[in-house]
Write a protein that holds these residues in place. Sequence first.
Motif, mmCIF file in Angstrom:
data_model
loop_
_atom_site.group_PDB
_atom_site.id
_atom_site.type_symbol
_atom_site.label_atom_id
_atom_site.label_comp_id
_atom_site.label_asym_id
_atom_site.label_seq_id
_atom_site.Cartn_x
_atom_site.Cartn_y
_atom_site.Cartn_z
ATOM 1 N N VAL A 137 0.711 -1.181 0.091
ATOM 2 C CA VAL A 137 0.052 0.093 0.077
ATOM 3 C C VAL A 137 0.798 1.249 -0.157
ATOM 4 O O VAL A 137 0.235 2.517 -0.245
ATOM 5 N N ASN A 138 2.174 1.211 -0.016
ATOM 6 C CA ASN A 138 3.043 2.107 0.262
ATOM 7 C C ASN A 138 4.115 2.349 -1.133
ATOM 8 O O ASN A 138 4.863 2.926 -1.409
ATOM 9 N N GLY A 139 3.145 1.488 -2.182
ATOM 10 C CA GLY A 139 3.622 1.672 -3.441
ATOM 11 C C GLY A 139 4.953 0.677 -3.939
ATOM 12 O O GLY A 139 5.413 0.587 -5.128
ATOM 13 N N LEU A 140 5.095 -0.164 -3.177
ATOM 14 C CA LEU A 140 6.280 -1.184 -3.168
ATOM 15 C C LEU A 140 5.836 -2.662 -3.863
ATOM 16 O O LEU A 140 5.719 -3.487 -3.217
ATOM 17 N N ARG A 141 5.094 -2.320 -4.842
ATOM 18 C CA ARG A 141 4.716 -3.796 -5.740
ATOM 19 C C ARG A 141 5.474 -3.852 -7.176
ATOM 20 O O ARG A 141 6.305 -3.143 -7.520
ATOM 21 N N THR A 157 11.034 -6.114 -8.902
ATOM 22 C CA THR A 157 12.139 -5.408 -8.040
ATOM 23 C C THR A 157 13.208 -5.734 -8.879
ATOM 24 O O THR A 157 14.274 -6.582 -8.437
ATOM 25 N N GLU A 158 13.576 -5.090 -9.971
ATOM 26 C CA GLU A 158 14.900 -5.090 -10.969
ATOM 27 C C GLU A 158 16.064 -4.657 -10.115
ATOM 28 O O GLU A 158 17.425 -5.027 -10.817
ATOM 29 N N ILE A 159 16.131 -3.857 -9.146
ATOM 30 C CA ILE A 159 17.120 -3.376 -8.412
ATOM 31 C C ILE A 159 16.990 -3.916 -6.913
ATOM 32 O O ILE A 159 16.140 -3.865 -6.240
ATOM 33 N N ILE A 160 18.118 -4.169 -6.301
ATOM 34 C CA ILE A 160 18.119 -4.563 -4.777
ATOM 35 C C ILE A 160 17.721 -3.838 -4.011
ATOM 36 O O ILE A 160 16.995 -4.279 -3.062
ATOM 37 N N GLY A 161 17.766 -2.229 -4.202
ATOM 38 C CA GLY A 161 17.176 -1.415 -3.315
ATOM 39 C C GLY A 161 15.765 -1.374 -3.068
ATOM 40 O O GLY A 161 15.318 -1.100 -2.042
ATOM 41 N N LYS A 162 15.037 -1.790 -3.984
ATOM 42 C CA LYS A 162 13.531 -1.902 -3.961
ATOM 43 C C LYS A 162 13.149 -3.136 -2.906
ATOM 44 O O LYS A 162 12.352 -2.756 -2.247
ATOM 45 N N MET A 163 13.943 -4.174 -3.135
ATOM 46 C CA MET A 163 13.836 -5.218 -2.446
ATOM 47 C C MET A 163 13.906 -4.834 -0.982
ATOM 48 O O MET A 163 13.154 -5.326 0.026
ATOM 49 N N VAL A 164 15.263 -4.166 -0.610
ATOM 50 C CA VAL A 164 15.400 -3.574 0.769
ATOM 51 C C VAL A 164 14.385 -2.727 1.368
ATOM 52 O O VAL A 164 14.034 -2.974 2.377
ATOM 53 N N VAL A 181 -8.350 -1.023 -0.652
ATOM 54 C CA VAL A 181 -9.605 -0.737 -1.206
ATOM 55 C C VAL A 181 -9.592 0.333 -2.036
ATOM 56 O O VAL A 181 -9.840 0.516 -3.065
ATOM 57 N N VAL A 182 -9.079 1.508 -1.519
ATOM 58 C CA VAL A 182 -9.050 2.852 -1.997
ATOM 59 C C VAL A 182 -8.035 3.006 -3.245
ATOM 60 O O VAL A 182 -8.343 3.432 -4.211
ATOM 61 N N ASN A 183 -6.700 2.464 -2.823
ATOM 62 C CA ASN A 183 -5.680 2.787 -4.161
ATOM 63 C C ASN A 183 -4.808 1.483 -4.119
ATOM 64 O O ASN A 183 -3.906 1.760 -4.964
ATOM 65 N N GLY A 184 -5.026 0.284 -3.779
ATOM 66 C CA GLY A 184 -4.232 -0.735 -4.042
ATOM 67 C C GLY A 184 -4.531 -1.800 -4.968
ATOM 68 O O GLY A 184 -3.605 -2.725 -5.290
ATOM 69 N N PHE A 185 -5.823 -1.940 -5.440
ATOM 70 C CA PHE A 185 -6.217 -2.789 -6.381
ATOM 71 C C PHE A 185 -5.338 -2.296 -7.974
ATOM 72 O O PHE A 185 -4.895 -3.358 -8.592
ATOM 73 N N VAL A 186 -5.475 -1.232 -8.304
ATOM 74 C CA VAL A 186 -4.847 -0.861 -9.568
ATOM 75 C C VAL A 186 -3.564 -0.120 -9.250
ATOM 76 O O VAL A 186 -3.451 0.909 -8.502
ATOM 77 N N ASN A 187 -2.278 -0.651 -9.738
ATOM 78 C CA ASN A 187 -0.983 0.008 -9.523
ATOM 79 C C ASN A 187 -0.260 -0.220 -10.857
ATOM 80 O O ASN A 187 -0.156 -1.270 -11.579
ATOM 81 N N LYS A 188 0.371 0.857 -11.133
ATOM 82 C CA LYS A 188 1.245 1.096 -12.394
ATOM 83 C C LYS A 188 2.407 0.191 -12.175
ATOM 84 O O LYS A 188 3.061 0.013 -13.440
ATOM 85 N N ASN A 189 3.013 -0.134 -10.956
ATOM 86 C CA ASN A 189 4.154 -1.056 -11.014
ATOM 87 C C ASN A 189 3.888 -2.588 -10.988
ATOM 88 O O ASN A 189 4.840 -3.670 -11.316
ATOM 89 N N ALA A 190 2.541 -2.989 -11.161
ATOM 90 C CA ALA A 190 2.107 -4.431 -11.278
ATOM 91 C C ALA A 190 1.823 -4.636 -12.797
ATOM 92 O O ALA A 190 1.147 -4.097 -13.398
ATOM 93 N N TYR A 191 2.882 -5.605 -13.404
ATOM 94 C CA TYR A 191 2.671 -6.313 -14.365
ATOM 95 C C TYR A 191 3.252 -7.607 -14.680
ATOM 96 O O TYR A 191 3.490 -8.040 -13.463
#
Length: 484
Positions: A434-438, A441-448, A474-484
């Motif tokens: 819900v804080n956008g980390l979806r 994780t192409e770089i290790i920093g994202k997973m950290v 419910v408000v903003n987690g269903f659709v995410n630009k980082n999910a593919y």
Amino acid sequence: MSDQDRYKGDNEITEPHVGHGGGFIVRNKNGFATLYRLIDVFIITVLYCMSGFYFEIAFTFAPMLLLFAYVMSFQITAEAIELYRSWRGHRTIEILRAVAIVWFFSGLITLTVGFFFGSKIALLPQFIFLWFCLTLLVLLVWRYVMRKVLFRVRKSGRNSREAIIIGATQVGLNVANQINENEQLGIRFKGLFDDRADTRLSHELQNQILGNIDDAIAMARRNEVDYIYIALPMSAESRIRHILEKCSDTTANVYLVPNFFIYNLLNARWQSIGSVQALSVYDTPFQGAATLLKRIEDVVLSVIILSFLMIPMALIALAVKLTSKGPVIFKQHRYGLDGRPITVYKFRSMTTQDNGEEVKQATKDDPRITRIGAFIRKTSLDELPQFFNVLQGRMSIVGPRPHAVAHNEQYRKIIKGYMLRHKVKPGITGWAQVNGLRGETEIIGKMVKRVEYDLDYIHRWSVWLDIKIIAMTVVNGFVNKNAY
């Protein structure tokens, strides 16, 4: 000069961050806990009877069973979120919010009991509604009034205590700041004491020393001090022992403020092993009643959600089957609670089903993703079958997202504390997501960063945080630009 220089020959200990975050070590219940419990039960019972008399309810065995269910649910839920611990130093809104959470889940459990025994209880809905509303209102009001009375008494100087701090360290300064910033604690800070000269202290601590350690002990012997906080590095063991021996000749309450926080404690708590006390360093927040509360939350919400989503899930399953070859459900091995392997369900969204020693993460415009798969991944609809994992007890609705076993084995070797995220059950949604980390994780920093959020969730877990994460999903987690 650092504490390491001062206490030469001792091991270096990093100063903790005192007074913020809460929950590093389990709090002790204060002496008012029993009184508060009795008052809560009294309020619940009296309001039940008053509401019953208003609607002319006959208090036979069945209606009293409902009251008993609510009282027991209230006590279990209150124990799970530590409602009856000491709330000194916390904002009033925090305790009111805790009361509201206990009230909500107790009501949910009671209504569930009433549903299964409805033919025997058969109470008016208006009666239940009135009772619930009055209970919430009175529980909130009496605690609010009690807090204000205690604050006024303590600020006036009554029921207050005098405190000094031995050790001009960052820990000592943090303790002093917390005392000064929270008048409702009823503690008056009188000064810092240290044997070092100002020139040997850090800049922010210079000119704040009231005297040396012998001066502090002398004040305590004259009964001018109620509390003594020793904030020396844990490495100064012999020094601390010497001070404690001197303090034994006083009647002051003596407290050690240790530097445990160098270890990045995760829900640490004291544990008794016979007569020996041990401090757990890495622990789960789900102990005792908290485990039951989390499970009730998962089961009740999963049943409610699935009852609304069965038809949409059937349509998604049909679409997956008609648009590509392969099974509707993709089963993948993941690590669950305590790192034990589990099988996680998802709607299949790819033409391949990677589940071996090497799993390639989905990337943008990934050719493996089917037409319907792109949509259900983008909207997180592919995760819906995991509600059955929740009912099975393998997962929770809220928790760290489970990664493929291959990814776990990869990241545990390069990210410090990675496996600590498995101290709780994995979740369908989580604090990181819900804080956008979806997504990838192409770089290790994202997973950290994702792991940092997962550990923060475990450290700060509460029913309120779960509700917040579910609402954000419910408000903003269903659709995410980082999910593919």
